[in-house]
Design an enzyme around this catalytic site. Sequence first.
Site, PDB file in Angstrom:
ATOM      1  N   THR A 145       0.809  -1.216   0.000  1.00 30.15           N
ATOM      2  CA  THR A 145       0.000   0.000   0.000  1.00 30.15           C
ATOM      3  C   THR A 145       0.844   1.267   0.000  1.00 30.15           C
ATOM      4  OG1 THR A 145      -1.782  -1.130   1.175  1.00 30.15           O
ATOM      5  CG2 THR A 145      -1.775   1.265   1.286  1.00 30.15           C
TER       6      THR A 145
ATOM      7  N   THR B  20       1.925  -4.822   4.578  1.00 31.49           N
ATOM      8  CA  THR B  20       1.864  -5.105   6.008  1.00 31.49           C
ATOM      9  C   THR B  20       1.436  -6.528   6.342  1.00 31.49           C
ATOM     10  OG1 THR B  20      -0.401  -4.241   6.097  1.00 31.49           O
ATOM     11  CG2 THR B  20       1.384  -2.701   6.588  1.00 31.49           C
TER      12      THR B  20
ATOM     13  N   ASP C 170       2.229  -8.129  -4.248  1.00 31.85           N
ATOM     14  CA  ASP C 170       1.330  -7.993  -3.110  1.00 31.85           C
ATOM     15  C   ASP C 170       1.917  -8.833  -1.983  1.00 31.85           C
ATOM     16  OD1 ASP C 170      -1.039  -8.987  -1.370  1.00 31.85           O
ATOM     17  OD2 ASP C 170      -1.889  -7.325  -2.522  1.00 31.85           O
TER      18      ASP C 170
ATOM     19  N   THR D   7       4.249  -8.822  15.238  1.00 33.98           N
ATOM     20  CA  THR D   7       3.125  -9.442  14.553  1.00 33.98           C
ATOM     21  C   THR D   7       2.114  -8.367  14.204  1.00 33.98           C
ATOM     22  OG1 THR D   7       1.584 -11.322  14.674  1.00 33.98           O
ATOM     23  CG2 THR D   7       1.754  -9.929  16.623  1.00 33.98           C
TER      24      THR D   7
ATOM     25  N   GLN E 124      -1.392 -20.060  21.641  1.00 34.23           N
ATOM     26  CA  GLN E 124      -2.350 -19.264  20.880  1.00 34.23           C
ATOM     27  C   GLN E 124      -2.534 -17.873  21.482  1.00 34.23           C
ATOM     28  OE1 GLN E 124      -6.083 -21.329  20.374  1.00 34.23           O
ATOM     29  NE2 GLN E 124      -5.100 -23.245  19.760  1.00 34.23           N
ATOM     30  N   CYS E 125      -2.092 -17.685  22.710  1.00 34.38           N
ATOM     31  CA  CYS E 125      -2.261 -16.399  23.382  1.00 34.38           C
ATOM     32  C   CYS E 125      -1.361 -15.336  22.759  1.00 34.38           C
ATOM     33  CB  CYS E 125      -1.943 -16.519  24.864  1.00 34.38           C
ATOM     34  SG  CYS E 125      -2.987 -17.677  25.752  1.00 34.38           S
TER      35      CYS E 125
END
Length: 351
Positions: free
Chosen positions: A16, A92, A60, A169, A281-282
């Site tokens: 972008t 991103t 992309d 992340t 997963q946290c």
Amino acid sequence: MIDYNANILLIYTGGTIGMVENNVTGALEVFDFGHLTKHLPELQRFRFHIETIVFEPIIDSSDVSPVHWKRLVKLIEENYDSHDGFVILHGTDTMAYSASALSFMIENLQKPIVFTGAQLPIGKLRTDAKENLITAMEIAADKDSIGNPVVPEVCIFFQNYLLRGNRSTKVNADNFNAFASYNYPILGKSGIHIRYDQSKILKPDYEKRVRFHYLMDSEIVIFKLFPGINQKTVEAILNAEGVKAVVLETYGSGNAPRYEWFIEALQDAVKRGLIIVNITQCEMGCVEMQRYETGRELLRAGVVSGYDATVEATIAKLMYLLGHKYSREEIIVRMRVPLAGEMTRFDEREI
């Protein structure tokens, strides 16, 4: 003749940030990075000599693969001695994956590689692109009192925050503050001045040379647990053809179901040579498989702890280690220690 105080290589891969709107058609077109200082006169005040390389074709970020990481590493290797720092403009969506990959592929890095991007195109009135790009340039050029780079590591700069690349992340698809580093402090923050936390920045060994690596193996799957997952699904994942490693996303501090069939499936996969790495997963926290009986079952099955690493860093690290043909035992050892600051040093109780 201009007396430049830094040579910066700007690499635009796509995304972008590099788009401008055609006033006639309304279509988004690629920004002319060859005339960057003309469009961003603020950069001239830094007296940087800026060279630009634009990917042909631009990509992309959803299409990014290890092929593109190797291309980036090659460009940096070819220009390493002649430049003080590198800024990579990147979409991103997969920026954290790319930053993680380069942190392993460039060993003993001694110069800044700053990834940045934007949530709005550079040609938009309310864009975040200009501030991100200008500050990323300044970070890539900054040196300390003895002439060494202030941030000699792969990092991400976005919306005032400088983050370690392999600790980052993407957390927001709508807001300008798109990235977070949950398990490691920020490296710096921009305001009136850029304030760095020197204690958190990696220190390279200037007595050794930088090394560039190109071997990556992507025969990996991500296996995310959920309540009600069945035996057929688990066995299909663990027996997928060609897969060499599994990133197992568990609950909490590394917990998983204690179904007999589930543990046996993991044990059988490990016996066949599959590498299974346990991450939580946290958003925040660390895998501690010795903490609860559910985690200890995984330890006994041969599952390896990923500690507090992100899924992006875990994937990139496994690709790097598998690509270099290390034995299963060697990979397990290296997964337990930080290679590029991607995880907190392991708890010796789990060895």
